[in-house]
Design a protein around this motif. Structure first.
Motif, PDB file in Angstrom:
ATOM      1  N   VAL A 152      -3.299   1.691  -5.786  1.00 43.35           N
ATOM      2  CA  VAL A 152      -2.074   1.936  -5.018  1.00 43.35           C
ATOM      3  C   VAL A 152      -2.349   1.644  -3.541  1.00 43.35           C
ATOM      4  CG1 VAL A 152      -0.312   3.625  -4.386  1.00 43.35           C
ATOM      5  CG2 VAL A 152      -1.365   3.692  -6.666  1.00 43.35           C
ATOM      6  N   PHE A 153      -1.632   0.662  -2.986  1.00 46.50           N
ATOM      7  CA  PHE A 153      -1.832   0.269  -1.593  1.00 46.50           C
ATOM      8  C   PHE A 153      -0.703   0.851  -0.740  1.00 46.50           C
ATOM      9  CE2 PHE A 153      -3.948  -3.093  -4.037  1.00 46.50           C
ATOM     10  CZ  PHE A 153      -5.204  -3.106  -3.440  1.00 46.50           C
ATOM     11  N   ASP A 154      -0.759   2.111  -0.473  1.00 44.04           N
ATOM     12  CA  ASP A 154       0.208   2.787   0.386  1.00 44.04           C
ATOM     13  C   ASP A 154      -0.531   3.468   1.515  1.00 44.04           C
ATOM     14  OD1 ASP A 154       2.420   2.018  -1.012  1.00 44.04           O
ATOM     15  OD2 ASP A 154       2.584   3.868  -2.193  1.00 44.04           O
ATOM     16  N   SER A 155       0.126   3.564   2.650  1.00 47.62           N
ATOM     17  CA  SER A 155      -0.488   4.257   3.793  1.00 47.62           C
ATOM     18  C   SER A 155      -0.452   5.766   3.613  1.00 47.62           C
ATOM     19  CB  SER A 155       0.233   3.871   5.089  1.00 47.62           C
ATOM     20  OG  SER A 155       1.620   4.180   4.993  1.00 47.62           O
ATOM     21  N   ASP A 156       0.465   6.246   2.787  1.00 45.04           N
ATOM     22  CA  ASP A 156       0.622   7.689   2.587  1.00 45.04           C
ATOM     23  C   ASP A 156       0.395   8.009   1.108  1.00 45.04           C
ATOM     24  OD1 ASP A 156       1.103  10.320   2.967  1.00 45.04           O
ATOM     25  OD2 ASP A 156       3.305  10.137   3.063  1.00 45.04           O
ATOM     26  N   LEU A 157      -0.872   8.120   0.719  1.00 45.70           N
ATOM     27  CA  LEU A 157      -1.227   8.363  -0.680  1.00 45.70           C
ATOM     28  C   LEU A 157      -1.212   9.844  -0.997  1.00 45.70           C
ATOM     29  CD1 LEU A 157      -4.284   5.951  -1.113  1.00 45.70           C
ATOM     30  CD2 LEU A 157      -1.931   5.564  -1.856  1.00 45.70           C
ATOM     31  N   THR A 158      -0.777  10.175  -2.203  1.00 44.67           N
ATOM     32  CA  THR A 158      -0.895  11.552  -2.658  1.00 44.67           C
ATOM     33  C   THR A 158      -2.350  11.817  -3.038  1.00 44.67           C
ATOM     34  OG1 THR A 158      -0.466  11.022  -4.968  1.00 44.67           O
ATOM     35  CG2 THR A 158       1.463  11.459  -3.567  1.00 44.67           C
ATOM     36  N   GLU A 206      -3.171  10.079  -6.322  1.00 44.75           N
ATOM     37  CA  GLU A 206      -3.280   8.622  -6.158  1.00 44.75           C
ATOM     38  C   GLU A 206      -4.604   8.259  -5.493  1.00 44.75           C
ATOM     39  OE1 GLU A 206       1.416   7.295  -5.760  1.00 44.75           O
ATOM     40  OE2 GLU A 206       0.286   7.919  -3.970  1.00 44.75           O
ATOM     41  N   GLN A 207      -5.000   9.038  -4.478  1.00 51.43           N
ATOM     42  CA  GLN A 207      -6.270   8.771  -3.816  1.00 51.43           C
ATOM     43  C   GLN A 207      -7.442   8.963  -4.776  1.00 51.43           C
ATOM     44  OE1 GLN A 207      -6.757   7.647  -0.454  1.00 51.43           O
ATOM     45  NE2 GLN A 207      -8.694   7.216  -1.509  1.00 51.43           N
ATOM     46  N   ASN A 235      -7.554   5.975  -7.046  1.00 44.65           N
ATOM     47  CA  ASN A 235      -8.096   4.822  -6.337  1.00 44.65           C
ATOM     48  C   ASN A 235      -9.605   4.921  -6.200  1.00 44.65           C
ATOM     49  OD1 ASN A 235      -5.625   3.648  -6.037  1.00 44.65           O
ATOM     50  ND2 ASN A 235      -5.450   3.969  -3.819  1.00 44.65           N
ATOM     51  N   GLN A 253      -4.488  -6.437   1.212  1.00 41.58           N
ATOM     52  CA  GLN A 253      -4.962  -5.765  -0.010  1.00 41.58           C
ATOM     53  C   GLN A 253      -6.411  -6.148  -0.290  1.00 41.58           C
ATOM     54  OE1 GLN A 253      -2.213  -6.819  -3.121  1.00 41.58           O
ATOM     55  NE2 GLN A 253      -0.641  -5.372  -2.437  1.00 41.58           N
TER      56      GLN A 253
END
Length: 444
Positions: A367-373, A376-377, A380, A408
């Motif tokens: 997941v490439f988001d700046s605000d990861l849960t 999700e982290q 990853n 990415q």
């Protein structure tokens, strides 16, 4: 007039009336083949003259018999093998000992029961019969009183034509019916006349009292099957709704080349269905809902299905990805009617490890988001850890990381460097034609 033929004719005439009274309703119906065996006591063997005089020749003896045949609605046609034995003569001065009859008789018997003769109790059947066949007598005797004194004995072996005769037997049995058709005990008596070339004025005759049992093997098989079917039906009535499950030989870190026989074993199962399914199907579905592989059939569900990781449209198997294994079973109409279920379904999940396909690794689970849960982290990090382990295992390998965007690819590169991978060996590039988010090429 020859009295021997008069006696036989009288027996046949008497017997000819019994078919009018034959029992056909209470005999076994599932399989009419029967076998029987009996044993008993033989009355003294002697000569029965045409003047109805009887002269005993031997003392009391014993008998054993075996037979088989077919019951046609109360008419029993069969073959009987008899062994009649006498060990001593009737008088100590007689010269014969160990006389035996060995007979093979074709028999016709008629079963008479309560449905024809109303005065009979239901448990009793009367079975008159008539048989005719051949007899080979074997015996031992002394040719004279002097030979007896000297102990010189003469033997007539079995099947010697000197001991051959024609045998006619009339019998009367009483069968006991205890509510089951597969085994019938009986007792009775019979009388046998023997005719040979020497039977002019008199002929050998003897009576017998016996007890035995008649068995219907087909009815036993039917009783066993009926009992099994009844127990099975009771068991079915206790069942709840049908259920299905799918077993997997490996659920975590599945890599086709490292699995058992290089493939995943999928074992579809079901229970609480009385009949084999009408149809079944097994599918492997990726995270986007696309069917990657499928199997289906009718009737028997296979014990196991092997999947080597190949995807039907030729796309690569993704690393660190969840795939769903879905099993669907359509019951037969009888099961659907019984439990109201039109379909049985279940699914299970497998997660792949780092899968190398021709020196390339495809990953679509980052997941490439700046605000990861937090979850999700964590997911990853698990991907980066596994990928870093695979890269570090090849210290002499240059690695090219392709992402759908350069950002990415660079993100993945930094995560690998942070986990101890050699920075000089890692290159990040962008590729808009990727079938997945990240492709990692391992180039020697």
């Amino acid at each position: 007039m020859n009295y021997r033929f008069f006696a036989i004719a009288s027996l046949l005439l008497l017997f000819s009336f019994t078919p009018l009274l034959a029992e056909g309703d209470d005999v076994v119906q599932e399989n009419h083949f029967y076998i029987e065996a009996s044993g008993g006591c033989t009355l003294p063997l002697g000569f029965f003259s045409t003047q109805l005089q009887y002269t005993p020749l031997m003392s009391y003896g014993a008998d054993a018999s075996f037979g088989f045949g077919f019951n046609f609605g109360g008419f029993m046609f069969g073959l009987e093998i008899d062994r009649d034995m006498w060990w001593q003569s009737a008088d100590e001065h007689d010269l014969m000992i160990n006389f035996n009859n060995n007979m093979a008789l074709l028999k016709l018997q008629v079963v008479l029961s309560q449905s024809k003769w109303g005065f009979l109790p239901r448990w009793l059947e009367i079975v008159p019969g008539l048989g005719i066949g051949v007899n080979f007598a074997n015996a031992q005797f002394y040719t004279s009183t002097r030979a007896k004194a000297d102990g010189t004995i003469t033997t007539v072996p079995i099947f010697d034509m000197n001991g051959f005769s024609v045998a006619v037997k009339a019998s009367l049995e009483f069968s006991l019916w205890f509510g089951v058709d597969w085994v019938i005990p009986y007792f009775g008596a019979d009388y046998t006349l023997l005719f040979d070339s020497l039977s002019t004025i008199s002929f050998p005759a003897f009576g017998r009292a016996f007890a035995g049992v008649r068995i219907y093997p087909g009815s036993i098989a039917h009783a066993v099957k009926y009992g099994y079917d009844a127990r099975a039906k009771q068991e079915v009535n206790r069942w709840g709704i049908g259920q299905t499950s799918v077993g997997l030989s490996q659920q975590d870190n599945f890599v086709p080349s490292q699995g058992k026989n290089g493939a995943l074993e999928i074992s579809p199962r079901y229970q609480y269905l009385e009949f084999r399914p009408q149809s079944w199907s097994v599918e492997i579905i990726d995270a986007s809902g696309k069917t990657c592989a499928s199997w289906n059939g009718t009737d028997s569900v296979p014990k196991k299905i092997l999947w080597d990781g190949t995807i039907s449209d030729g796309s690569p198997l993704l690393s660190m990805q969840n795939y769903t294994v879905r099993c669907i079973i359509i019951p037969q109409a009888a099961d659907r009617e019984r439990n109201g279920q039109q379909m049985l379904g279940t699914q299970s999940t497998i997660k792949t490890g780092i899968v190398e396909l021709e020196q390339s690794i495809y990953i679509d689970s980052i997941v490439f988001d700046s605000d990861l849960t937090q979850s999700e982290q964590k997911a990853n990090d698990a991907v980066y850890d596994a990928l870093a382990k695979a890269v570090k295992a090849r210290s002499d390998t240059t690695v090219t990381i392709y992402g759908k965007t350069l950002r990415q690819a660079q993100t993945v590169r930094q995560e690998l460097i942070a986990r101890g991978c050699t920075e000089a060996n890692l290159t990040a590039r962008a590729s808009s034609s990727l079938p997945s988010a990240i492709r990692v090429d391992l180039n020697k």
